[in-house]
Design a protein around this motif. Structure first.
Motif, short mmCIF file in Angstrom:
data_model
loop_
_atom_site.label_atom_id
_atom_site.label_comp_id
_atom_site.label_asym_id
_atom_site.label_seq_id
_atom_site.Cartn_x
_atom_site.Cartn_y
_atom_site.Cartn_z
N HIS A 182 0.84 -1.20 0.00
CA HIS A 182 0.00 0.00 0.00
C HIS A 182 0.88 1.25 0.00
O HIS A 182 0.63 2.19 -0.75
CB HIS A 182 -0.93 -0.03 1.21
N GLN A 183 1.90 1.26 0.83
CA GLN A 183 2.82 2.40 0.88
C GLN A 183 3.48 2.62 -0.47
O GLN A 183 3.56 3.76 -0.95
CB GLN A 183 3.92 2.17 1.92
N ALA A 184 3.96 1.55 -1.08
CA ALA A 184 4.64 1.66 -2.37
C ALA A 184 3.69 2.19 -3.44
O ALA A 184 4.07 3.03 -4.27
CB ALA A 184 5.21 0.30 -2.78
N SER A 185 2.46 1.71 -3.42
CA SER A 185 1.47 2.16 -4.40
C SER A 185 1.16 3.65 -4.23
O SER A 185 1.13 4.40 -5.21
CB SER A 185 0.19 1.34 -4.24
N LEU A 186 0.94 4.09 -2.98
CA LEU A 186 0.66 5.50 -2.73
C LEU A 186 1.86 6.38 -3.09
O LEU A 186 1.69 7.46 -3.66
CB LEU A 186 0.28 5.72 -1.26
N LEU B 113 2.01 6.70 -6.89
CA LEU B 113 0.94 7.58 -7.37
C LEU B 113 1.26 9.03 -7.08
O LEU B 113 1.11 9.91 -7.93
CB LEU B 113 -0.39 7.18 -6.73
N LEU B 114 1.73 9.29 -5.88
CA LEU B 114 2.08 10.66 -5.50
C LEU B 114 3.23 11.18 -6.37
O LEU B 114 3.22 12.33 -6.80
CB LEU B 114 2.44 10.73 -4.02
N GLU B 115 4.20 10.33 -6.63
CA GLU B 115 5.33 10.71 -7.49
C GLU B 115 4.84 11.08 -8.89
O GLU B 115 5.28 12.08 -9.47
CB GLU B 115 6.33 9.56 -7.55
N ARG B 116 3.93 10.30 -9.45
CA ARG B 116 3.38 10.60 -10.78
C ARG B 116 2.61 11.92 -10.76
O ARG B 116 2.72 12.73 -11.68
CB ARG B 116 2.47 9.47 -11.26
N ARG B 117 1.80 12.13 -9.72
CA ARG B 117 1.03 13.38 -9.62
C ARG B 117 1.96 14.58 -9.53
O ARG B 117 1.70 15.63 -10.12
CB ARG B 117 0.10 13.31 -8.41
N MET B 118 3.06 14.44 -8.78
CA MET B 118 4.02 15.54 -8.65
C MET B 118 4.72 15.82 -9.98
O MET B 118 4.94 16.97 -10.34
CB MET B 118 5.03 15.23 -7.54
N GLN C 279 3.07 18.89 0.57
CA GLN C 279 2.54 18.78 1.94
C GLN C 279 2.06 17.34 2.19
O GLN C 279 2.29 16.78 3.26
CB GLN C 279 1.37 19.73 2.14
N GLU C 280 1.39 16.78 1.20
CA GLU C 280 0.91 15.40 1.32
C GLU C 280 2.09 14.44 1.51
O GLU C 280 2.05 13.54 2.34
CB GLU C 280 0.11 15.02 0.08
N GLN C 281 3.16 14.67 0.74
CA GLN C 281 4.36 13.83 0.86
C GLN C 281 4.95 13.94 2.27
O GLN C 281 5.32 12.93 2.87
CB GLN C 281 5.42 14.25 -0.17
N ALA C 282 5.02 15.15 2.80
CA ALA C 282 5.56 15.35 4.15
C ALA C 282 4.69 14.63 5.19
O ALA C 282 5.21 14.03 6.14
CB ALA C 282 5.67 16.84 4.47
#
Length: 125
Positions: free
Chosen positions: A17-21, A24-29, A46-49
């Motif tokens: 789950h962590q790897a997937s999130l 996804l966050l990396e792609r959005r950034m 902020q979400e990453q932090a």
């Protein structure tokens, strides 16, 4: 029936789950950077932090203590008044205030409007 090379554990599911999130966050950034969308990029950072802080190793080693600490933190967070900034597809910035204890919420054009609404209704106490 399917066989698994490794047993499925809560820890392995959480790691997936962590790897997937994170992916996804990396792609959005990356998309926000490519579009030079600074407001969205700031929100994603902020979400990453928040995720980094949430996923840092727990200081307690007893699994039962870790579960209890997580549960207490989750329950505390679920009752806290919150304010968040939302950027819609058109780039318009909105503010959302929500009090989970009362179920009351507001969408406004400024953070000051949300704060005023909170104070007027004596929420978050």
């Amino acid at each position: 029936m399917a066989s698994f090379s490794q047993p499925v554990t809560q820890k392995s599911v959480f790691a997936q789950h962590q790897a997937s999130l994170a992916a996804l966050l990396e792609r959005r950034m990356a998309v926000a950077k490519a579009r030079d969308d600074q407001p969205l990029l700031a929100l994603l950072e902020q979400e990453q932090a928040q995720l980094d802080a949430e996923w840092s190793p727990a200081e307690v080693s007893n699994p039962l203590q870790q579960v209890w600490a997580w549960l207490a933190q989750t329950l505390d967070r679920s009752t806290q008044l919150n304010i968040e900034q939302i950027v819609d597809e058109g780039g318009q910035i909105w503010w959302r205030g929500f009090d989970p204890r009362t179920g009351k919420g507001i969408f406004a054009e400024s953070k000051a409007e949300v704060v005023h609404w909170i104070e007027r209704h004596h929420l978050g106490r």
